[in-house]
Structures are given as C-alpha cells and as structure tokens.
Design a protein around this motif. Structure first.
Motif, short mmCIF file in Angstrom:
data_model
loop_
_atom_site.label_atom_id
_atom_site.label_comp_id
_atom_site.label_asym_id
_atom_site.label_seq_id
_atom_site.Cartn_x
_atom_site.Cartn_y
_atom_site.Cartn_z
N ASP A 198 -1.90 5.39 5.62
CA ASP A 198 -1.75 6.24 4.67
C ASP A 198 -0.88 6.09 3.71
OD1 ASP A 198 0.04 9.09 3.69
OD2 ASP A 198 -1.66 9.71 4.79
N GLN A 199 -1.48 6.61 2.17
CA GLN A 199 -0.99 6.14 1.06
C GLN A 199 0.53 6.43 0.70
OE1 GLN A 199 -2.70 4.48 -1.24
NE2 GLN A 199 -4.41 4.35 0.56
N ALA A 200 1.07 7.36 1.82
CA ALA A 200 2.43 7.74 2.00
C ALA A 200 3.29 6.72 2.53
CB ALA A 200 2.77 9.02 2.03
N THR A 201 2.61 5.72 3.28
CA THR A 201 3.63 5.07 4.03
C THR A 201 4.53 4.12 3.34
OG1 THR A 201 1.46 4.51 5.43
CG2 THR A 201 3.34 3.00 5.56
N PRO A 202 5.83 4.24 3.83
CA PRO A 202 6.96 3.73 2.89
C PRO A 202 6.78 2.24 3.00
CG PRO A 202 7.76 4.29 5.21
CD PRO A 202 6.26 4.88 5.11
N THR A 203 7.36 1.42 1.81
CA THR A 203 7.11 0.10 1.65
C THR A 203 8.50 -0.41 1.10
OG1 THR A 203 6.64 0.47 -0.76
CG2 THR A 203 4.84 0.28 0.60
N VAL A 204 8.56 -1.82 1.24
CA VAL A 204 9.71 -2.42 0.79
C VAL A 204 9.41 -2.72 -0.97
CG1 VAL A 204 11.32 -4.43 0.65
CG2 VAL A 204 10.11 -3.59 2.90
N CYS A 205 10.36 -2.07 -1.66
CA CYS A 205 9.80 -1.95 -3.21
C CYS A 205 11.16 -1.97 -4.07
CB CYS A 205 9.18 -0.53 -3.34
SG CYS A 205 10.12 0.93 -2.68
N GLY A 206 11.70 -3.18 -3.78
CA GLY A 206 13.10 -3.39 -4.70
C GLY A 206 12.99 -4.31 -5.79
N HIS A 207 11.67 -4.96 -5.94
CA HIS A 207 11.45 -5.89 -7.00
C HIS A 207 10.83 -5.04 -8.32
CE1 HIS A 207 11.92 -9.65 -5.07
NE2 HIS A 207 11.58 -9.03 -4.05
N ALA A 208 11.18 -5.67 -9.50
CA ALA A 208 11.09 -5.05 -10.74
C ALA A 208 9.40 -5.68 -11.29
CB ALA A 208 11.92 -5.29 -11.74
N ALA A 209 8.96 -6.45 -10.65
CA ALA A 209 7.54 -7.24 -10.87
C ALA A 209 7.13 -7.55 -9.49
CB ALA A 209 7.93 -8.55 -11.88
N PRO A 210 5.42 -7.76 -9.56
CA PRO A 210 4.93 -8.16 -8.57
C PRO A 210 5.60 -9.37 -7.73
CG PRO A 210 3.51 -8.05 -10.65
CD PRO A 210 4.66 -8.07 -10.97
N VAL A 211 5.35 -9.10 -6.34
CA VAL A 211 6.03 -9.81 -5.36
C VAL A 211 4.74 -11.01 -5.12
CG1 VAL A 211 6.66 -10.19 -2.95
CG2 VAL A 211 7.23 -8.32 -4.10
N LEU A 212 5.38 -12.47 -5.11
CA LEU A 212 4.35 -13.43 -4.86
C LEU A 212 4.46 -14.10 -3.55
CD1 LEU A 212 5.08 -15.33 -8.27
CD2 LEU A 212 3.44 -13.68 -7.87
N ASP A 213 5.41 -13.82 -2.84
CA ASP A 213 5.34 -14.73 -1.50
C ASP A 213 6.59 -13.83 -0.51
OD1 ASP A 213 4.76 -16.40 0.67
OD2 ASP A 213 6.16 -17.96 -0.08
N VAL A 214 6.11 -13.78 0.66
CA VAL A 214 7.10 -13.34 1.82
C VAL A 214 7.12 -14.11 2.99
CG1 VAL A 214 6.93 -10.69 1.01
CG2 VAL A 214 5.11 -11.84 2.44
N GLN A 215 8.62 -14.33 3.53
CA GLN A 215 8.36 -15.21 4.71
C GLN A 215 9.49 -14.70 5.60
OE1 GLN A 215 6.83 -17.91 5.26
NE2 GLN A 215 5.40 -17.90 3.49
N TRP A 216 9.17 -14.54 6.91
CA TRP A 216 9.84 -14.01 8.02
C TRP A 216 10.84 -15.07 8.25
CZ3 TRP A 216 10.38 -9.03 9.01
CH2 TRP A 216 9.22 -8.03 8.82
N CYS A 217 12.19 -14.73 8.67
CA CYS A 217 13.17 -15.66 9.06
C CYS A 217 12.94 -16.10 10.55
CB CYS A 217 14.40 -14.88 9.04
SG CYS A 217 15.85 -15.94 9.84
#
Length: 503
Positions: free
Chosen positions: A73-92
């Motif tokens: 759903d479009q209302a699904t919550p996201t992690v949205c704390g950056h001020a510009a596009p995210v380029l990479d994500v990595q799990w610990c």
C-alpha cells in the motif's frame, strides 16, 4: 571406445538451478528508486528486506518483514530521515535489526528497526555520521568487529566509524585521486580492497592508512569496476576491456603482476555487481539492466574461475539484494537467494542444488558466519583481528538476540547539523598513507537523552525485555546443542562404517 577420466570437472554445484518464486510470493507496487548510482538498491537479511524507493522531498527506503508478499500500500511507513535520495543501504551483520543508509545529503544514518517491521514513518536515526563533503554511495560493515562501519563518498574519502559512539576513528584521505567505485573487507577485517576511477586496484590497511598493494589498469575500459575479497585472500574484480567487453578477473594479492584468470562475457553496458558466498566459494554476477544472473565457482585448480550456469528472465533488473546464508531454506537445498528489483516489483529467486534426500546436506552447508561478532569495536581499533564466529545450519538457523545489542542503542550519538553544531566531529585518529596517525580530540559528540517516561513501570518493562531476551537466547542455544548432537551422531556412524570397511 574408452573415455578419459577427468574430462568433466567434478563439482557439487555444476547443476545448481535458479528458479523465480511464484507471483503470489513477490512484492508488488514498490516504486524502486531511479537514482543513477550503480548500487544494488536493496539489502536483505534473515528478518527484513530493505528497498530504496522513490520519494518526494528527500530520500526514503522501505523495510518489510522477509515473509511479506503481495501488494504494498502507498501508505506503508518508510524510513525517511534523509534530506536527499538514498544511494545505499546495508544491514549490520551482527544485529539483524540495525541498518545503515548513505545519501546524497552527505550523511550516513544508522537505524534500529523494531521486530515485526515499521508501524509508522521512521525519521529519527540512532546515529548520524557526518564527515563527507559530497554524496555517500558506499557502505560496508566490518565482518567480525561489532559496530565498525566503513563509508566512502564522492569526495574520494574512506571513513571508518565506531557507530556505538558516533565517532570517526580513521579517515583515509589521500589514497584515491578520483571517484571510488567499490570497497570490500577481507574475511577477518584486517584489510580492505578498493577500485577507483583511475582503474587501479588497491589493498589498504584501514587502521594505518597504508596502501599495501596497487595494481594499475586492472581493467582497460573506462566504465565502473567492482572488487570483492574472497575468503582465501584473493580478489575478484569485474570491469570492462578496451573494446567495452565485460570482464571478470581473479587476482592473487601475493603477486598482482598478472591476473590468475580473466573471462570475457559480452558487450553490454550494465555494471556487473559481484555477490560472493564464502561458504560455497561461488560468485554471482548481476548486471544492472541485464535479464541474466551468471554464477561461477572459484577453485584452486586452473582455470580457477569456472562458469556454472546463468539464470535468464524476460525483465531486466534494476538491482538485487543477496540474502545471507543464515536465511536460506536448508530443507530445500537452497544455497542462495536473490531479491531481484523490477521497476515496480521485488521478485525472489532461489538458487538450489538438486538432491533426492530430505536429510540435511552437510557438504552444501559448512558452518557459516554467526550473528555474534568476534570482536568489540575497541578491540579492533586497538589492533586485534579475528576470523568470524561460525554456526551450524543443521536443522535451520534460529537466531538469538545479540548480547551486544544494547551497546548500539545506549551509546551516545552524533549531533545532527541542525542541533547547534556547525562542524562535524574531528576524527580520533586520522590515518594517512604514510602510516602516521594524528591524535585529535573528538568534538560534537553528546550522549543521547532518554525521552521515555520515568518511573517504576519502565523498570518493570526493562526487566521483562531482559527476561524475554535471555529466554530467547536459551532457546536458541538449546536448538544449537541439539543440532550439534545430531551432527556428532552422524559423524560417529560414518566413522564406524569407515572402520568396518564399509566405505
């Protein structure tokens, strides 16, 4: 007619086949990011799938439980704390609830995802790491030391952080004259390898900042390259030839004058992203914009890199996430799983070895890297190295809560730019290629204030949390003990058969 023995190379992975999951098990209506950065745009661990998505007015990524499927759903919550596009994500690798994100806003943020996933938009990170002056597109967690994170940005800097304190502990500033394409840790985390726009492959000691090895013009082409450390210390690179053919090369770090092996594939423009499985010594090449995933086995026998097969589909991939071995289905002989990104869909693809037996196949699943770290951050910073702690996958993996989890949650975090400080913290030790470490004081680090309510109810809740974690760890340890007992019985039976001459 006689046949020569050894004409066909023997390998238990020769018949690995890839199969996409059925449509009802895919994730639909995911607006995958359109950033031009050549990253995987996706990260997967045994608990969650994270996908970088399109978002207006900043950068965001989606975090979903691994078993989630169907329409999002479009209302699904996201992690949205950056001020510009995210380029990479990595799990610990040492806490399946912790993820780091790098962004065009020049910051790296570390997030603590609650069990079960997000219940609302997440905007407050556990830590904000600020030292880069340009966008940050490369993240790499230390494979064995807890809370050590490496970042690389378009400012040609490599930074090493102690995430628990939010402190920049090492900075490599002068080793790369141009844009860094990729960074990879070796197995025990004592060295990194990098490839750069100047076409050079470098092996670097991140604690001393010294460049240990350099190989110029690893690939002749001008398109981006990638490099990954193998478990035996060799390095595998992907790039382009002078004629724009895509290449794969294997290098021995003891003598990098010539590659051990080079394979040319095709003339596509997509950058080949290598995914390495140290347990099987297999490498999967996933090209952005390709419709195929190629897989190879690396051995000690010539020609060293052996092509196994390829998975082909009709739709090109925008990126792909590679599930760690702790998350695969050992009961189905699944040795790897990709999460392929389409324009609006995430499609799991399983790599399986065909076996008739339903028993645990020990030869396919050697002990793999555990969620528990071998070292604490301060141990590694002090100069210690250690191989990964291993765990058996017999009977499936049951992850226990990390005993170090609270270390990240309760350590101080870095102040954000808008909280009253104008400059990022100075590194405690700034590494240079000459090996000289400059001692400076760390500024701008402030303990994170606890905003939860005070009183006895919090103490009771805390005790309940600790008790549940202890019970979960006891349960996980009990399952490991039972699995090891079964493994010992099996080995004893095999030993008895050998002694009786049955084998």
């Amino acid at each position: 007619m006689s046949f020569r023995r050894g004409v066909v190379r023997q390998s238990k992975f020769r018949h690995v086949f890839a199969q996409a999951w059925k449509a009802e098990h895919c994730i639909d209506d995911v607006r995958v990011s359109r950033v031009t950065w050549d990253g995987p745009l996706c990260a997967v661990n045994p608990k969650f799938t994270a996908v970088i998505i399109e978002s207006g007015g900043g950068g965001a990524f989606l975090v979903l439980p691994l078993n989630k499927s169907g329409r999002i759903d479009q209302a699904t919550p996201t992690v949205c704390g950056h001020a510009a596009p995210v380029l990479d994500v990595q799990w610990c690798p040492h806490d399946d609830n912790v993820i780091a994100s790098g962004s065009e806003d020049c910051t790296v943020k570390v997030w603590q995802i609650p069990d079960g996933g997000l219940t609302g938009p997440m905007t407050d990170p556990v830590a904000t790491l600020e030292a880069h002056s340009k966008r940050v597109g490369i993240l790499a967690w230390h494979p064995t030391a807890f809370n050590i994170l490496l970042t690389a940005g378009c400012d040609n800097l490599v930074c090493v952080w102690d995430v628990g304190t939010g402190e920049l502990v090492y900075q490599i500033a002068d080793a790369h004259p141009d844009l860094i394409y990729s960074v990879s840790w070796n197995r025990d985390g004592s060295a990194i390898c990098t490839v750069c726009k100047d076409k050079a492959l470098r092996v670097i000691d991140p604690r001393r900042g010294t460049v240990l090895k350099v190989k110029e013009k690893v690939h002749e082409g001008t398109r981006p390259m990638r490099a990954v450390f193998l478990s035996d210390g060799k390095i595998l690179t992907t790039g382009f030839s002078r004629m724009s053919e895509r290449q794969l090369a294997l290098w021995d770090t003891r003598d990098m004058s010539e590659p051990m092996a080079v394979q040319e594939m095709d003339t596509s423009n997509g950058v080949l992203l290598p995914y390495y499985d140290p347990d099987t010594n297999m490498v999967y090449l996933c090209g952005k914009g390709d419709c195929t995933i190629r897989y190879f086995e690396v051995t000690d026998e010539s020609p060293y890199v052996h092509f196994l097969s390829l998975y082909s589909s009709k739709e090109p991939q925008r990126g792909a996430g590679f599930l760690s071995k702790r998350g695969v289905d050992v009961n189905k002989c699944e040795i790897a799983r990709f999460y392929k990104l389409h324009e609006r869909k995430v499609e799991p693809i399983s790599m399986t070895v065909p076996r008739k037996s339903d028993l645990f196949q020990g030869d396919l699943y050697p002990n793999t890297a555990s969620v528990e770290p071998s070292l604490l951050a301060e141990d590694w910073i002090a100069g210690q190295d250690a191989p990964p702690l291993l765990v058996s996958l017999s009977g499936g993996y049951a992850g226990a809560p990390s005993k170090n989890r609270d270390t990240l949650r309760n350590r101080p975090k870095l102040l954000s730019q808008g909280s009253g400080t104008d400059s990022p913290p100075a590194p405690r030790q700034t590494a240079t290629p000459t090996g000289v470490a400059i001692e400076t004081e760390s500024e701008g680090v402030m303990p994170q204030r606890v905003t939860q309510g005070e009183g006895g109810s919090d103490g009771v809740k805390r005790e309940d949390d600790v008790l549940s974690e202890v019970l979960a760890e006891v349960k996980a340890l009990r399952s490991v003990v039972l699995a090891q007992g079964q493994r010992i019985e099996l080995l004893e039976r095999q030993l008895a058969r050998i002694e009786d001459g049955d084998v």
